[in-house]
Design a protein around this motif. Structure first.
Motif, PDB file in Angstrom:
ATOM      1  N   VAL A  33       0.859  -1.181   0.000  1.00  0.00           N
ATOM      2  CA  VAL A  33       0.000   0.000   0.000  1.00  0.00           C
ATOM      3  C   VAL A  33       0.893   1.227   0.000  1.00  0.00           C
ATOM      4  N   ILE A  34       0.810   2.010  -1.076  1.00  0.00           N
ATOM      5  CA  ILE A  34       1.581   3.252  -1.160  1.00  0.00           C
ATOM      6  C   ILE A  34       0.543   4.365  -1.222  1.00  0.00           C
ATOM      7  N   ALA A  35       0.176   4.865  -0.051  1.00  0.00           N
ATOM      8  CA  ALA A  35      -0.929   5.820   0.008  1.00  0.00           C
ATOM      9  C   ALA A  35      -0.544   7.138  -0.656  1.00  0.00           C
ATOM     10  N   ASP A  36       0.720   7.494  -0.539  1.00  0.00           N
ATOM     11  CA  ASP A  36       1.184   8.769  -1.078  1.00  0.00           C
ATOM     12  C   ASP A  36       2.475   8.507  -1.822  1.00  0.00           C
ATOM     13  N   ASP A  37       2.374   8.458  -3.130  1.00  0.00           N
ATOM     14  CA  ASP A  37       3.523   8.063  -3.934  1.00  0.00           C
ATOM     15  C   ASP A  37       4.656   9.079  -3.844  1.00  0.00           C
ATOM     16  N   ALA A  38       4.322  10.290  -3.406  1.00  0.00           N
ATOM     17  CA  ALA A  38       5.346  11.330  -3.329  1.00  0.00           C
ATOM     18  C   ALA A  38       6.137  11.288  -2.026  1.00  0.00           C
ATOM     19  N   LEU A  39       5.623  10.529  -1.050  1.00  0.00           N
ATOM     20  CA  LEU A  39       6.335  10.441   0.236  1.00  0.00           C
ATOM     21  C   LEU A  39       7.575   9.570   0.061  1.00  0.00           C
ATOM     22  N   LEU A  40       8.700  10.093   0.477  1.00  0.00           N
ATOM     23  CA  LEU A  40       9.959   9.349   0.327  1.00  0.00           C
ATOM     24  C   LEU A  40      10.243   8.632   1.645  1.00  0.00           C
ATOM     25  N   TYR A  41       9.771   7.396   1.723  1.00  0.00           N
ATOM     26  CA  TYR A  41       9.809   6.656   2.989  1.00  0.00           C
ATOM     27  C   TYR A  41      11.094   5.849   3.078  1.00  0.00           C
ATOM     28  N   LEU A  42      12.001   6.312   3.880  1.00  0.00           N
ATOM     29  CA  LEU A  42      13.292   5.634   4.035  1.00  0.00           C
ATOM     30  C   LEU A  42      13.445   5.131   5.467  1.00  0.00           C
ATOM     31  N   ASP A  43      12.351   4.645   6.024  1.00  0.00           N
ATOM     32  CA  ASP A  43      12.368   4.164   7.406  1.00  0.00           C
ATOM     33  C   ASP A  43      11.770   2.768   7.505  1.00  0.00           C
ATOM     34  N   GLY A  44      11.875   2.017   6.414  1.00  0.00           N
ATOM     35  CA  GLY A  44      11.378   0.640   6.424  1.00  0.00           C
ATOM     36  C   GLY A  44      12.160  -0.238   7.370  1.00  0.00           C
ATOM     37  N   ASN A  45      13.322   0.241   7.805  1.00  0.00           N
ATOM     38  CA  ASN A  45      14.101  -0.501   8.794  1.00  0.00           C
ATOM     39  C   ASN A  45      13.622  -0.219  10.208  1.00  0.00           C
ATOM     40  N   SER A  46      12.677   0.687  10.345  1.00  0.00           N
ATOM     41  CA  SER A  46      12.059   0.914  11.658  1.00  0.00           C
ATOM     42  C   SER A  46      10.668   0.289  11.644  1.00  0.00           C
ATOM     43  N   LEU A  47       9.831   0.722  10.699  1.00  0.00           N
ATOM     44  CA  LEU A  47       8.514   0.115  10.506  1.00  0.00           C
ATOM     45  C   LEU A  47       8.296  -0.088   9.016  1.00  0.00           C
ATOM     46  N   GLY A  48       8.285  -1.335   8.597  1.00  0.00           N
ATOM     47  CA  GLY A  48       8.059  -1.642   7.185  1.00  0.00           C
ATOM     48  C   GLY A  48       6.656  -1.261   6.749  1.00  0.00           C
ATOM     49  N   ARG A  49       6.476  -1.119   5.456  1.00  0.00           N
ATOM     50  CA  ARG A  49       5.183  -0.727   4.902  1.00  0.00           C
ATOM     51  C   ARG A  49       4.170  -1.860   5.002  1.00  0.00           C
ATOM     52  N   LEU A  50       2.917  -1.486   4.776  1.00  0.00           N
ATOM     53  CA  LEU A  50       1.796  -2.432   4.799  1.00  0.00           C
ATOM     54  C   LEU A  50       1.708  -3.186   3.470  1.00  0.00           C
ATOM     55  N   PRO A  51       1.875  -4.511   3.475  1.00  0.00           N
ATOM     56  CA  PRO A  51       1.652  -5.268   2.234  1.00  0.00           C
ATOM     57  C   PRO A  51       0.175  -5.222   1.844  1.00  0.00           C
ATOM     58  N   ARG A  52      -0.075  -5.186   0.551  1.00  0.00           N
ATOM     59  CA  ARG A  52      -1.461  -5.145   0.076  1.00  0.00           C
ATOM     60  C   ARG A  52      -2.279  -6.346   0.537  1.00  0.00           C
ATOM     61  N   ASP A  53      -1.624  -7.496   0.687  1.00  0.00           N
ATOM     62  CA  ASP A  53      -2.363  -8.702   1.062  1.00  0.00           C
ATOM     63  C   ASP A  53      -2.697  -8.777   2.556  1.00  0.00           C
ATOM     64  N   THR A  54      -2.097  -7.901   3.348  1.00  0.00           N
ATOM     65  CA  THR A  54      -2.251  -8.050   4.796  1.00  0.00           C
ATOM     66  C   THR A  54      -3.673  -7.769   5.293  1.00  0.00           C
ATOM     67  N   PRO A  55      -4.331  -6.690   4.830  1.00  0.00           N
ATOM     68  CA  PRO A  55      -5.700  -6.485   5.331  1.00  0.00           C
ATOM     69  C   PRO A  55      -6.612  -7.677   5.065  1.00  0.00           C
ATOM     70  N   ALA A  56      -6.495  -8.290   3.894  1.00  0.00           N
ATOM     71  CA  ALA A  56      -7.343  -9.452   3.602  1.00  0.00           C
ATOM     72  C   ALA A  56      -6.967 -10.645   4.476  1.00  0.00           C
ATOM     73  N   LEU A 110      10.498  -7.304   7.395  1.00  0.00           N
ATOM     74  CA  LEU A 110       9.517  -8.374   7.186  1.00  0.00           C
ATOM     75  C   LEU A 110       8.094  -7.825   7.108  1.00  0.00           C
ATOM     76  N   ASN A 111       7.924  -6.556   7.408  1.00  0.00           N
ATOM     77  CA  ASN A 111       6.654  -5.868   7.147  1.00  0.00           C
ATOM     78  C   ASN A 111       5.449  -6.507   7.835  1.00  0.00           C
ATOM     79  N   GLY A 112       5.637  -6.927   9.073  1.00  0.00           N
ATOM     80  CA  GLY A 112       4.551  -7.562   9.825  1.00  0.00           C
ATOM     81  C   GLY A 112       3.650  -6.582  10.570  1.00  0.00           C
ATOM     82  N   GLY A 113       4.022  -5.308  10.603  1.00  0.00           N
ATOM     83  CA  GLY A 113       3.182  -4.307  11.266  1.00  0.00           C
ATOM     84  C   GLY A 113       3.629  -3.988  12.676  1.00  0.00           C
ATOM     85  N   PRO A 114       3.096  -2.867  13.204  1.00  0.00           N
ATOM     86  CA  PRO A 114       3.580  -2.343  14.496  1.00  0.00           C
ATOM     87  C   PRO A 114       3.364  -3.323  15.648  1.00  0.00           C
ATOM     88  N   GLY A 115       4.457  -3.724  16.265  1.00  0.00           N
ATOM     89  CA  GLY A 115       4.374  -4.655  17.390  1.00  0.00           C
ATOM     90  C   GLY A 115       4.037  -6.071  16.978  1.00  0.00           C
TER      91      GLY A 115
END
Lengths: 417, 417
Positions: A25-48, A231-236
């Motif tokens: 999920v890239i909600a804002d394509d203009a946001l330059l997110y360089l903190d995936g080593n702190s909290l990875g992004r939300l995979p599209r398949d995760t909500p389902a 691994l993009n598992g989400g917060p906590g």
């Protein structure tokens, strides 16, 4: 290296992993997110995946769903083992937090080396690792030897070797340093520790999903790691723990919960640890959290850790080149190993006003993070970060410094992970 | 008592909590779910609350959302404190599993009573409680005194009193017994323990949301509990822990993770526990799980624990009356206190073939659970169970026994929680 935006775009065009960005999920394509080593992004398949667990399995299946949930912690562990960690089936378990898992394995390891009274950790390791070592040592009357490490270059094997002797029970080390990204030779460290008769306990939090890990091949004893970074598992999200198969029967962890009990539902009188990796379980595992971890682990496995690591090196090489070319004149210095083979997928840049620079970058749509004492940490995530993202972020970094925009921010500390 | 279905329907018509059933996902209205004391149902608001955390806060807000997540464990703890536990703000924290929380408080409590070398628990307590007490005692060279309890009637205060002396550091007890539902006089037990100079650690897993708890008023020292039963937080939802305000500064828990550190993001060298309840935190808390706990806790608070407990007594009184009237002739005996004031919201019925009876009931759309050695446990949840559900379930129970339908099932044990 060609420092033009066009050159960065060429790297994206040639990137075999480029399509994986669409899996997030890239909600804002203009946001330059360089903190995936702190909290990875939300995979599209995760909500389902979460909806399936929550609405179908819990909402409709109710308590009967435990017949499938009961094995989930080892099943997802096996996905991580095979696709991310280079471990064998039955060596990895999902559950608890990284800190709790580290505690369990640290105590189990210390118990397995009776007569040895020293725990070793790195003086520059992530706080939770240092605190846990101190706490376990204090409770057991053991000593701690903190191995000095260069905060930019990481652990020196000779310095580590000098700290190892027949008094050492367990050595706790991060595979990738949380601040600099420094990556020691994991196999060589493991051999050194084994030569001293001690056990090594790797914290893989900043390594899993970022660098190839071959826990079986290097003979790793114990490991833990978080699942919310690469691994993009989400917060906590629940952590993982690894115990080498040959060691499992010798080890007992200290928190005797019912999920670690052999034949759990017999509810017998005496605690008798389960055979295999399940003896390292404690309480009821977080079922939705494990589903999110599975999605993230499968994405990493599909992309392949070798390809991810190669892209991670290329992304951070671009950061380094742009920092050298654009930021060094403004007082920025590389605070990570220059050799990409000795790094994970993030780098740190030192600047005396790193906190203010971080705030200025955030306000310009760049998300790095600040790390003490004076570091801006940049973690492009190979699964979804583009080379042009790095280029744009560094361009804005240059603008901030050139304009002195960071000078407007108060000098106080961050409160984010 | 009038044992007709019409009488049960009248009770539903007069039930002030009847509307709360609509706040839950009821996928199959014909399913007679009497296992809310094992896994509570899915609240209707939970999927949206999870989506907000996952899709908005994580997916869009990314790492910046930590500015609000960082306080969530205490904020949701305060909701539980006020609405469910009868505790004060700053006394309750969400996180970890019940077993890990029990371990932390057990060690903290034992440390706070130096010179005392005995831990007390109940011989019939839930396995994880007994195992944890045994594990902590073994690691510290302490002794365990297991207080005998009638598996149907629960703890006898005179028997407990006889086990208490100046050697006892901590007493671990369940407020509501997991099998019989027996509820001792919590205030009287607390006084007894205090008279011996020990600390009491309540396991509230089967009590929270089912019976009124007044932790402040009774002077409770320590407590833990799960959130996936009457609090409807979902499978493996994070647990809660309570530490009486006046004790917090005296206690230190043994797992020194970075979330328990004062001024966490300074990442200082030495572990220095945070002031207040946050010193009992360890690792990164499970953010989506806490959101689900909040929904469940707010539902209980809105309904009111006094009204819930009153309905729980009425529901289980109906079970008892129908068991007496219909099932006793088939060899079923009440295995819970007969006096509703001495029970939580579940009851157990003894039958020599309880396992087979449980399977037969499941196949007829009734969900109880089996508990060793020969108990069918029935937990109507006051938030969503109807009196007619109880009536129908007991009617089918009677049919099973009258037809001997349970005889067709093999005699083997369950594998569900």
């Amino acid at each position: 290296m060609d420092l033009t935006r066009a050159a960065a775009a060429d790297l994206d065009a040639a990137d075999p992993l480029a399509a994986f960005r669409d899996r997030f999920v890239i909600a804002d394509d203009a946001l330059l997110y360089l903190d995936g080593n702190s909290l990875g992004r939300l995979p599209r398949d995760t909500p389902a995946a979460l909806a399936r667990v929550v609405e179908e399995e819990w909402g409709r299946g109710l308590v009967g769903s435990w017949s499938s949930w009961i094995g989930r912690a080892t099943e997802v562990g096996d996905v991580l083992a095979a696709g991310v960690l280079g471990a064998r089936p039955g060596e990895v378990l999902i559950g608890d937090s990284t800190s709790v898992d580290l505690y369990k394995l640290l105590v189990a390891g210390a118990d397995a080396r009776p007569g040895r009274d020293v725990l070793v950790c790195c003086a520059d390791d992530f706080p939770t690792d240092r605190y846990l070592v101190a706490g376990v040592a204090a409770a057991r009357g053991m000593s701690v030897r903190q191995v000095a490490a260069d905060i930019d270059e990481g652990l020196d094997l000779d310095v580590l070797a000098a700290a190892l002797d027949e008094r050492v029970a367990v050595v706790v080390l991060s595979a990738v340093a949380y601040r600099s990204g420094a990556l020691p030779d994991l196999a060589a460290v493991t051999r050194l520790v084994h030569d001293a008769g001690a056990l090594v306990l790797w914290d893989l939090s900043h390594a899993a999903g970022a660098v190839p890990l071959e826990l079986t091949a290097i003979g790793a004893d114990l490991a833990v790691g978080c699942t919310y970074k690469y691994l993009n598992g989400g917060p906590g999200a629940p952590a993982f723990l690894y115990v080498r198969r040959e060691l499992q029967e010798q080890l007992r962890q200290p928190i005797w919960g019912w999920f670690g009990q052999r034949d759990q539902f017999a509810m017998g009188q005496a605690y008798d640890p389960a055979p295999g990796i399940e003896r390292f379980a404690v309480g009821t595992p977080p079922v939705p959290g494990m589903a999110a971890v599975e999605v993230g682990a499968r994405l990493v496995a599909e992309a392949g850790v070798d390809r991810l690591a190669a892209k991670g090196r290329a992304l951070t090489d671009l950061v380094v080149a742009l920092a050298d070319g654009w930021l060094a004149p403004h007082g920025v210095a590389l605070a990570s190993p220059r050799d990409a083979a000795r790094r994970g997928s993030h780098v740190s840049l030192a600047h005396p006003q790193a906190w203010q620079v971080t705030q200025a970058l955030l306000d310009r749509g760049v998300v790095p993070d600040f790390r003490t004492p004076d570091r801006v940490r940049l973690g492009p995530a190979p699964l979804y970060s583009r080379f042009v993202d790095v280029w744009e972020a560094m361009d804005r970094f240059r603008d901030v410094l050139a304009e002195g925009a960071h000078e407007r921010y108060p000098a106080e500390r961050a409160r984010v992970t």
